[in-house]
Design a protein around this motif. Structure first.
Motif, PDB file in Angstrom:
ATOM      1  N   ARG A   1     -11.263  -4.618 -14.226  1.00 53.67           N
ATOM      2  CA  ARG A   1     -11.296  -3.249 -13.727  1.00 53.67           C
ATOM      3  C   ARG A   1     -10.079  -3.007 -12.852  1.00 53.67           C
ATOM      4  O   ARG A   1      -9.668  -3.887 -12.089  1.00 53.67           O
ATOM      5  N   PRO A   2      -9.483  -1.827 -12.942  1.00 50.17           N
ATOM      6  CA  PRO A   2      -8.341  -1.546 -12.065  1.00 50.17           C
ATOM      7  C   PRO A   2      -8.788  -1.478 -10.612  1.00 50.17           C
ATOM      8  O   PRO A   2      -9.899  -1.054 -10.312  1.00 50.17           O
ATOM      9  N   LYS A   3      -7.920  -1.928  -9.725  1.00 49.65           N
ATOM     10  CA  LYS A   3      -8.253  -1.916  -8.310  1.00 49.65           C
ATOM     11  C   LYS A   3      -8.212  -0.490  -7.790  1.00 49.65           C
ATOM     12  O   LYS A   3      -7.278   0.261  -8.054  1.00 49.65           O
ATOM     13  N   PHE A   4      -9.235  -0.130  -7.051  1.00 55.87           N
ATOM     14  CA  PHE A   4      -9.345   1.204  -6.496  1.00 55.87           C
ATOM     15  C   PHE A   4      -8.528   1.251  -5.219  1.00 55.87           C
ATOM     16  O   PHE A   4      -8.579   0.342  -4.396  1.00 55.87           O
ATOM     17  N   VAL A   5      -7.743   2.299  -5.055  1.00 54.78           N
ATOM     18  CA  VAL A   5      -6.857   2.420  -3.903  1.00 54.78           C
ATOM     19  C   VAL A   5      -7.659   2.558  -2.613  1.00 54.78           C
ATOM     20  O   VAL A   5      -7.355   1.940  -1.602  1.00 54.78           O
ATOM     21  N   ASN A   6      -8.697   3.359  -2.624  1.00 52.44           N
ATOM     22  CA  ASN A   6      -9.490   3.612  -1.428  1.00 52.44           C
ATOM     23  C   ASN A   6     -10.725   2.700  -1.447  1.00 52.44           C
ATOM     24  O   ASN A   6     -11.835   3.151  -1.714  1.00 52.44           O
ATOM     25  N   THR A   7     -10.534   1.432  -1.156  1.00 50.14           N
ATOM     26  CA  THR A   7     -11.651   0.494  -1.186  1.00 50.14           C
ATOM     27  C   THR A   7     -12.541   0.677   0.033  1.00 50.14           C
ATOM     28  O   THR A   7     -12.091   1.099   1.097  1.00 50.14           O
ATOM     29  N   ARG A   8     -13.785   0.338  -0.117  1.00 47.90           N
ATOM     30  CA  ARG A   8     -14.723   0.455   0.991  1.00 47.90           C
ATOM     31  C   ARG A   8     -14.548  -0.720   1.940  1.00 47.90           C
ATOM     32  O   ARG A   8     -14.272  -1.830   1.529  1.00 47.90           O
ATOM     33  N   LYS A   9     -14.749  -0.458   3.230  1.00 49.24           N
ATOM     34  CA  LYS A   9     -14.633  -1.508   4.238  1.00 49.24           C
ATOM     35  C   LYS A   9     -15.943  -1.589   5.001  1.00 49.24           C
ATOM     36  O   LYS A   9     -16.562  -0.572   5.308  1.00 49.24           O
ATOM     37  N   LEU A  10     -16.337  -2.799   5.293  1.00 42.02           N
ATOM     38  CA  LEU A  10     -17.580  -3.023   6.020  1.00 42.02           C
ATOM     39  C   LEU A  10     -17.373  -2.714   7.490  1.00 42.02           C
ATOM     40  O   LEU A  10     -16.414  -3.156   8.108  1.00 42.02           O
TER      41      LEU A  10
END
Length: 65
Positions: free
Chosen positions: A50-59
């Motif tokens: 899967r392509p990496k999403f630019v706006n990844t979620r952060k804990l």
């Protein structure tokens, strides 16, 4: 779902026996374009991930009173 059919056969929706029985003739190759060096130069390699999403979620942790 009936007990004698597998789940993957229902999801596919294709007649694989018919596809396997098909013999490719020379006139079918005429519909395909020749692959040129320019086509290969502009091609991208997809490794099946899967392509990496630019706006990844952060804990984060949030403490409420």
């Amino acid at each position: 779902m009936s007990a004698n059919k597998s789940a993957s056969a229902q999801k596919l929706g294709s007649d694989l026996k018919k596809v396997d029985a098909h013999v490719i003739h020379a006139d079918e190759y005429e519909a395909l374009p020749e692959i040129t060096h320019e086509m290969l130069a502009t091609a991208t390699v997809n490794k099946g991930r899967r392509p990496k999403f630019v706006n990844t979620r952060k804990l984060i942790s949030l403490r409420l009173p």
